[in-house]
Design a protein around this motif. Structure first.
Motif, PDB file in Angstrom:
ATOM      1  N   TRP A  10       6.112 113.426  25.467  1.00  0.00           N
ATOM      2  CA  TRP A  10       6.829 113.971  24.319  1.00  0.00           C
ATOM      3  C   TRP A  10       8.259 114.309  24.716  1.00  0.00           C
ATOM      4  N   ARG A  53      10.183 111.007  25.074  1.00  0.00           N
ATOM      5  CA  ARG A  53      10.464 110.408  23.763  1.00  0.00           C
ATOM      6  C   ARG A  53      11.569 111.160  23.033  1.00  0.00           C
ATOM      7  N   ARG A  54      11.548 112.495  23.123  1.00  0.00           N
ATOM      8  CA  ARG A  54      12.604 113.284  22.485  1.00  0.00           C
ATOM      9  C   ARG A  54      13.954 113.012  23.142  1.00  0.00           C
ATOM     10  N   ARG A  80      15.200 109.775  22.044  1.00  0.00           N
ATOM     11  CA  ARG A  80      15.250 109.714  20.579  1.00  0.00           C
ATOM     12  C   ARG A  80      14.345 108.614  20.018  1.00  0.00           C
ATOM     13  N   SER A 125      11.031 108.008  17.966  1.00  0.00           N
ATOM     14  CA  SER A 125      10.127 108.695  17.051  1.00  0.00           C
ATOM     15  C   SER A 125       8.678 108.450  17.471  1.00  0.00           C
ATOM     16  N   TRP A 126       7.817 109.402  17.174  1.00  0.00           N
ATOM     17  CA  TRP A 126       6.411 109.235  17.522  1.00  0.00           C
ATOM     18  C   TRP A 126       5.750 108.186  16.638  1.00  0.00           C
ATOM     19  N   THR A 127       6.385 107.857  15.499  1.00  0.00           N
ATOM     20  CA  THR A 127       5.846 106.816  14.633  1.00  0.00           C
ATOM     21  C   THR A 127       6.279 105.424  15.071  1.00  0.00           C
TER      22      THR A 127
END
Length: 160
Positions: free
Chosen positions: A50, A53-54, A57, A59-61
């Motif tokens: 997480w 990914r943040r 940038r 997105s989790w989708t």
């Protein structure tokens, strides 16, 4: 730290170092005494991903696998091995002291045991990680610092 970690003008290497210096110590506070179950390990790995990914940038989708994210960040999963290394170092320190902490850490206290499912002990998780076989082998290895450090280094190299 969000503005620093998500800033595209700062190199990924610098942002990763900021993550390691400022965020991971807070996350790992007190990890020397944790017993890490499979569920806890999955949650820690998810937290690590997480953060990455943040930082990138993503997105989790977005349909990106964790392996792709790790490649983009030019890193591998290191959080669990860092925690295990800190636990093993602390465990060796406690075992060499031979005081009350030693008894508590090994779980060799006198008294009745609960009838419910027994909790996993720190020593059990460490012996699995170190591939020491029996917990007594790990306890004996802590007496010799050089041998103990080699066991830890081998486990970290294997990346388990």
């Amino acid at each position: 730290m969000k503005t620093v970690l998500t800033n595209k003008n700062i190199s990924i290497r610098t942002r990763r170092r900021a993550l390691e210096c400022y965020i991971e110590p807070i996350l790992m506070y007190g990890c020397e005494a944790w017993t890490i179950s499979k569920q806890t390990q999955r949650k820690l790995e998810a937290t690590e991903m997480w953060f990455l990914r943040r930082m990138l940038r993503i997105s989790w989708t977005a349909k990106k696998t964790n392996d792709t994210v790790l490649e983009e960040a030019h890193t591998t999963r290191l959080l669990i091995s860092k925690i295990r290394k800190r636990q093993a170092t602390f465990f060796g320190h406690v075992m060499r002291r031979e005081k009350l902490e030693n008894l508590v850490t090994t779980g060799m206290l006198e008294g009745k045991r609960s009838w419910r499912k027994q909790r996993e002990k720190l020593i059990e998780g460490l012996t699995d990680w170190l591939k020491a076989g029996k917990s007594l082998e790990a306890i004996e290895a802590t007496k010799d610092r050089k041998k103990w450090r080699n066991m830890i280094a081998n486990a970290v190299k294997q990346g388990t």
